[in-house]
Design a protein around this motif. Structure first.
Motif, PDB file in Angstrom:
ATOM      1  N   LEU A 201       0.808  -1.226   0.000  1.00 22.18           N
ATOM      2  CA  LEU A 201       0.000   0.000   0.000  1.00 22.18           C
ATOM      3  C   LEU A 201       0.839   1.274   0.000  1.00 22.18           C
ATOM      4  O   LEU A 201       0.492   2.250  -0.682  1.00 22.18           O
ATOM      5  N   GLY A 202       1.933   1.281   0.752  1.00 22.49           N
ATOM      6  CA  GLY A 202       2.810   2.459   0.789  1.00 22.49           C
ATOM      7  C   GLY A 202       3.425   2.705  -0.585  1.00 22.49           C
ATOM      8  O   GLY A 202       3.309   3.804  -1.148  1.00 22.49           O
ATOM      9  N   PRO A 203       4.099   1.688  -1.163  1.00 25.78           N
ATOM     10  CA  PRO A 203       4.676   1.888  -2.494  1.00 25.78           C
ATOM     11  C   PRO A 203       3.637   2.290  -3.547  1.00 25.78           C
ATOM     12  O   PRO A 203       3.922   3.100  -4.430  1.00 25.78           O
ATOM     13  N   GLN A 204       2.419   1.758  -3.434  1.00 24.58           N
ATOM     14  CA  GLN A 204       1.375   2.133  -4.404  1.00 24.58           C
ATOM     15  C   GLN A 204       1.010   3.607  -4.240  1.00 24.58           C
ATOM     16  O   GLN A 204       0.917   4.354  -5.226  1.00 24.58           O
ATOM     17  N   PHE A 205       0.811   4.017  -2.994  1.00 29.20           N
ATOM     18  CA  PHE A 205       0.452   5.414  -2.720  1.00 29.20           C
ATOM     19  C   PHE A 205       1.551   6.359  -3.218  1.00 29.20           C
ATOM     20  O   PHE A 205       1.284   7.352  -3.916  1.00 29.20           O
ATOM     21  N   VAL A 206       2.788   6.029  -2.882  1.00 26.26           N
ATOM     22  CA  VAL A 206       3.898   6.922  -3.240  1.00 26.26           C
ATOM     23  C   VAL A 206       4.107   6.968  -4.746  1.00 26.26           C
ATOM     24  O   VAL A 206       4.374   8.034  -5.326  1.00 26.26           O
ATOM     25  N   ALA A 207       3.965   5.842  -5.417  1.00 24.78           N
ATOM     26  CA  ALA A 207       4.128   5.837  -6.878  1.00 24.78           C
ATOM     27  C   ALA A 207       3.085   6.748  -7.519  1.00 24.78           C
ATOM     28  O   ALA A 207       3.391   7.563  -8.394  1.00 24.78           O
ATOM     29  N   GLU A 208       1.852   6.603  -7.055  1.00 22.88           N
ATOM     30  CA  GLU A 208       0.760   7.415  -7.619  1.00 22.88           C
ATOM     31  C   GLU A 208       0.992   8.904  -7.319  1.00 22.88           C
ATOM     32  O   GLU A 208       0.710   9.771  -8.139  1.00 22.88           O
ATOM     33  N   ALA A 209       1.523   9.183  -6.131  1.00 26.80           N
ATOM     34  CA  ALA A 209       1.695  10.582  -5.717  1.00 26.80           C
ATOM     35  C   ALA A 209       2.904  11.235  -6.377  1.00 26.80           C
ATOM     36  O   ALA A 209       2.867  12.406  -6.725  1.00 26.80           O
ATOM     37  N   PRO A 215       8.660   7.798 -15.913  1.00 30.34           N
ATOM     38  CA  PRO A 215       9.811   7.341 -15.127  1.00 30.34           C
ATOM     39  C   PRO A 215      10.672   6.388 -15.944  1.00 30.34           C
ATOM     40  O   PRO A 215      10.169   5.729 -16.866  1.00 30.34           O
ATOM     41  N   PRO A 216      11.943   6.287 -15.607  1.00 28.50           N
ATOM     42  CA  PRO A 216      12.797   5.361 -16.349  1.00 28.50           C
ATOM     43  C   PRO A 216      12.334   3.914 -16.178  1.00 28.50           C
ATOM     44  O   PRO A 216      12.497   3.094 -17.075  1.00 28.50           O
ATOM     45  N   LEU A 217      11.782   3.637 -15.023  1.00 26.44           N
ATOM     46  CA  LEU A 217      11.167   2.325 -14.802  1.00 26.44           C
ATOM     47  C   LEU A 217       9.740   2.569 -14.340  1.00 26.44           C
ATOM     48  O   LEU A 217       9.506   3.299 -13.371  1.00 26.44           O
ATOM     49  N   LYS A 218       8.810   1.960 -15.037  1.00 24.57           N
ATOM     50  CA  LYS A 218       7.400   2.149 -14.692  1.00 24.57           C
ATOM     51  C   LYS A 218       7.004   1.017 -13.741  1.00 24.57           C
ATOM     52  O   LYS A 218       7.365  -0.134 -13.980  1.00 24.57           O
ATOM     53  N   ILE A 219       6.269   1.354 -12.698  1.00 24.26           N
ATOM     54  CA  ILE A 219       5.946   0.308 -11.717  1.00 24.26           C
ATOM     55  C   ILE A 219       4.518  -0.210 -11.886  1.00 24.26           C
ATOM     56  O   ILE A 219       3.622   0.539 -12.263  1.00 24.26           O
ATOM     57  N   ARG A 220       4.366  -1.497 -11.684  1.00 26.87           N
ATOM     58  CA  ARG A 220       3.025  -2.080 -11.579  1.00 26.87           C
ATOM     59  C   ARG A 220       3.040  -3.096 -10.437  1.00 26.87           C
ATOM     60  O   ARG A 220       4.115  -3.486  -9.976  1.00 26.87           O
ATOM     61  N   PHE A 221       1.850  -3.465  -9.989  1.00 31.59           N
ATOM     62  CA  PHE A 221       1.781  -4.244  -8.742  1.00 31.59           C
ATOM     63  C   PHE A 221       0.962  -5.522  -8.903  1.00 31.59           C
ATOM     64  O   PHE A 221      -0.077  -5.532  -9.564  1.00 31.59           O
ATOM     65  N   GLN A 327      12.071   4.709  -9.250  1.00 31.96           N
ATOM     66  CA  GLN A 327      11.255   5.600 -10.104  1.00 31.96           C
ATOM     67  C   GLN A 327      11.827   7.018 -10.089  1.00 31.96           C
ATOM     68  O   GLN A 327      11.169   7.958 -10.484  1.00 31.96           O
ATOM     69  N   THR A 328      13.031   7.147  -9.577  1.00 34.09           N
ATOM     70  CA  THR A 328      13.753   8.430  -9.447  1.00 34.09           C
ATOM     71  C   THR A 328      13.058   9.434  -8.526  1.00 34.09           C
ATOM     72  O   THR A 328      13.220  10.644  -8.663  1.00 34.09           O
ATOM     73  N   ILE A 329      12.295   8.920  -7.585  1.00 29.85           N
ATOM     74  CA  ILE A 329      11.707   9.791  -6.560  1.00 29.85           C
ATOM     75  C   ILE A 329      12.809  10.073  -5.529  1.00 29.85           C
ATOM     76  O   ILE A 329      13.549   9.158  -5.150  1.00 29.85           O
ATOM     77  N   ASP A 330      12.896  11.311  -5.098  1.00 30.67           N
ATOM     78  CA  ASP A 330      13.974  11.692  -4.180  1.00 30.67           C
ATOM     79  C   ASP A 330      13.688  11.154  -2.770  1.00 30.67           C
ATOM     80  O   ASP A 330      12.980  11.784  -1.973  1.00 30.67           O
ATOM     81  N   ILE A 331      14.271  10.001  -2.474  1.00 31.89           N
ATOM     82  CA  ILE A 331      13.918   9.357  -1.205  1.00 31.89           C
ATOM     83  C   ILE A 331      14.548  10.062  -0.007  1.00 31.89           C
ATOM     84  O   ILE A 331      14.022  10.016   1.092  1.00 31.89           O
ATOM     85  N   ARG A 332      15.664  10.750  -0.223  1.00 27.91           N
ATOM     86  CA  ARG A 332      16.260  11.469   0.917  1.00 27.91           C
ATOM     87  C   ARG A 332      15.341  12.621   1.321  1.00 27.91           C
ATOM     88  O   ARG A 332      15.229  12.963   2.481  1.00 27.91           O
ATOM     89  N   GLU A 333      14.663  13.210   0.349  1.00 29.28           N
ATOM     90  CA  GLU A 333      13.687  14.266   0.664  1.00 29.28           C
ATOM     91  C   GLU A 333      12.472  13.683   1.398  1.00 29.28           C
ATOM     92  O   GLU A 333      11.922  14.304   2.290  1.00 29.28           O
TER      93      GLU A 333
END
Ligand SMILES: O=P(O)(O)OC[C@H]1O[C@H](O)[C@H](O)[C@@H](O)[C@@H]1O
Length: 617
Positions: A201-209, A215-221, A327-333
């Protein structure tokens, strides 16, 4: 290691404060501790049944005010209340407005000692207390974003090393340094994440947000054991299966749905002539079944899930960070947003502590017994999955049968929601005028679009102005009909604000759990369903054995459902047996059923083929 059990056990039992005449909060005496909660707590009059008894023509708002304080309606007083209670976090760009929840100053004063106890419990939890006593575990998700808070150097090093490993691995995948073995693309282009509950649920929420548009890699679940759903995901990958990174996420490493998803994906890889281990990544506890499988088969990478991080609070562990980084989301942020929020939530002054303000509002709105549902309404498409994410976080944490003293309390707050303004055209009608069994939480995003992209679709008005107007309009329309609401406002949907939102709700749940004296960190109720599912599958094997024996006779002996149940020595399970047979018959499982499924007694079954080996197995 410190223990917070004493803090928990000294918390007073929950009481319906608003319905108490006495001005002080009744503290349950020791001698009352083992009384069932319903004997110690005044029963709440349900609004609906009260409403039914009202003579026609009565002013409804007056009646409601006997159950709830009348909400302030004077616009100037409301503005003052708004300004007085508005919480702002500058660095995050987040505001919290609880002015449309009707708690009184007396209520806040009365709750103060309980808040201090709850905040103390959170402090102990952060220091490494066994805050999950049933499982004998520490609760350490707060250390993930500030490893200096970990109770010892070993844990700190584990956190830091894992974060570095995640960043390094994600960089290597995104840059193409690590390549899929047989993809013409020469680099990974897709992520297939296999996991369920807190491992999805967390990864799904964050990917959508937060995922960029391309993205260089597109995610699916794959987050279920629904074969058609799995087929759909694999079919959509098509030839890109060869450039798909499969991340299998399971803290326990033994969740059946996730195992099934993995087996299905591995089959697809075999059929496509691909080498799964070269594309597989495991995120799980060390030495779990999944971890051992990944190690023995030599998967591409393995990342740890820590014993002291629960599934539903694992977004800032490898569970959430690895998919996000890929997905190149800035995880440190994201981590920074969470740690800034954690810091704010350590304030012992309720009005300066956003998580405490949320918990206070929840307690008021639900009478501390979950008497109202929490409706989450983000007015931003990218936050669509926030309500789903919160549903697990809140309901699995707070939905408990017993409190920490063993009293039956049946606690919880139901959470649902989708997004605005979409929901205004669906169920807001009931929220405004129907059964009064909820409080709303609006999630507002100030920035409509990235700078430079806006335009006026009519003079002076943009598309985003409409969204804004819809939110404000709904908030005030609900309030004018005595429906309370909270508004959480963020400047923008960024890794920082999303990290902060996650941290805000994690802490609010922890504080609230402490207020109502329950363990927020276990989920004993989930086991019942899993156990029952296992029993159904075991029964299915017995049914098959019985049918096989009858089908190996000459001539074949068709059996009624009653006969199957008798021969399984499970007459009490006849209904499940019928359903097992109906399910197998619908799925071409070598089972022949004669008769009419609408009248189960007429049905006779036998197997299309006799398996002699199985008979003697
Ligand atoms: O991560 P896993 O061990 O596979 O667990 C996945 C999920 O399954 C369970 O049923 C729990 O109720 C959840 O809290 C958990 O997140």
């Amino acid at each position: 290691m410190a223990s917070i059990s004493s803090i928990y056990s000294s918390s007073p039992t929950l009481n319906n404060q608003k319905n108490q005449n006495a001005s002080s909060i009744p503290i349950r005496r020791r001698s009352q501790q083992h009384l069932p909660i319903y004997q110690t707590r005044p029963k709440l009059p349900p609004t609906r049944s009260v409403a039914r008894e009202i003579p026609t023509g009565t002013d409804l708002s007056a009646v409601q005010s006997t159950n709830h304080h009348r909400l302030e309606k004077d616009p100037r007083a409301l503005w003052r209340r708004y300004v007085d209670w508005l919480y702002q976090h500058k660095e995050i760009g987040l505001y919290l407005d609880v002015s449309r929840v009707g708690f009184t100053d007396e209520f806040v004063k009365e709750m103060e000692p309980r808040f201090q106890a709850a905040l103390k419990a959170m402090e102990e939890l952060e220091k490494g207390a066994i805050a999950n006593p049933d499982e004998g575990r520490m609760v350490g998700h707060y250390w993930l974003r500030d490893s200096n808070r970990a109770p010892n150097i070993f844990l700190k090093t584990q956190i830091d090393k894992t974060l570095d490993a995640i960043c390094g691995f994600a960089d290597d995948i995104v840059s193409g340094k690590i390549k899929p073995p047989s993809s013409p693309e020469g680099r990974f282009t897709q992520i297939l994440s296999v996991g369920i509950g807190g491992s999805a649920l967390g990864p799904q929420f964050v990917a959508e947000a937060l995922a960029p548009d391309n993205p260089p890699l597109k995610i699916r679940f794959i987050d279920n054991t629904d074969p058609a759903g799995i087929d759909h995901q694999i079919a959509q990958l098509g030839p890109e299966l060869a450039s798909t990174l499969v991340i299998v996420i399971s803290k326990s490493g033994g969740t059946p749905e996730t195992r099934n998803g993995l087996l299905e994906v591995q089959k697809a890889f075999r059929e496509a002539g691909l080498d799964f281990p070269k594309q597989g990544v495991a995120i799980t506890q060390e030495n779990s079944l999944l971890d051992n499988t990944a190690r023995i088969e030599g998967w591409l990478a393995r990342f740890p899930m820590f014993d002291w991080v629960g599934g539903r609070t694992s977004e800032m562990s490898a569970v959430g960070l690895l998919p996000a980084a890929l997905q190149t989301i800035d995880i440190r942020e994201m981590l920074l947003g969470a740690s800034l929020m954690d810091e704010a939530n350590r304030s012992t002054v309720i009005r300066n502590n956003p998580a405490a303000l949320l918990a206070l509002s929840w307690y008021w709105a639900t009478d501390g017994v979950g008497s109202k549902d929490m409706v989450i309404l983000p007015y931003k498409d990218s936050l669509l999955l926030f309500s789903r994410y919160l549903q697990q976080l809140v309901m699995e944490s707070l939905g408990k049968e017993y409190d920490l003293d063993g009293n039956r309390v049946n606690q919880g707050i139901s959470v649902y929601g989708n997004k605005g303004s979409t929901d205004q055209h669906a169920y807001i009608q009931q929220l405004r005028e129907g059964v009064h069994n909820f409080f709303a939480t609006f999630i507002e995003v100030l920035r409509d679009r990235p700078p430079g992209h806006d335009w006026e679709l009519e003079p002076g008005v943009t598309c985003g102005d409409y969204l804004f107007g819809m939110l404000q309009g709904t908030r005030s329309a609900l309030y004018s009909n005595d429906r309370e609401s909270i508004t959480v406002t963020v400047q923008e949907v960024t890794p920082r604000s999303v990290g902060a939102l996650v941290a805000l709700y994690e802490r609010a749940v922890g504080i609230y759990a402490s207020l109502v004296n329950i363990n927020a960190y276990h989920q004993p109720g989930v086991e019942a369903g899993k156990k029952a599912a296992g029993e159904v599958l075991a029964l299915q094997k017995r049914v098959l054995a019985v049918l096989n024996e009858a089908s190996c006779k000459e001539p074949v002996e068709p059996l009624t459902i009653e006969e199957v149940a008798e021969r399984c020595h499970a007459p009490e399970d006849i209904e499940v047996i019928y359903k097992i047979i109906a399910h197998m018959a619908a799925n071409d499982r070598a089972l022949i059923a004669e008769g009419n499924c609408g009248s189960p007694r007429s049905v006779k079954v036998f197997l299309g083929e006799c398996n002699v080996d199985e008979m003697y197995a």
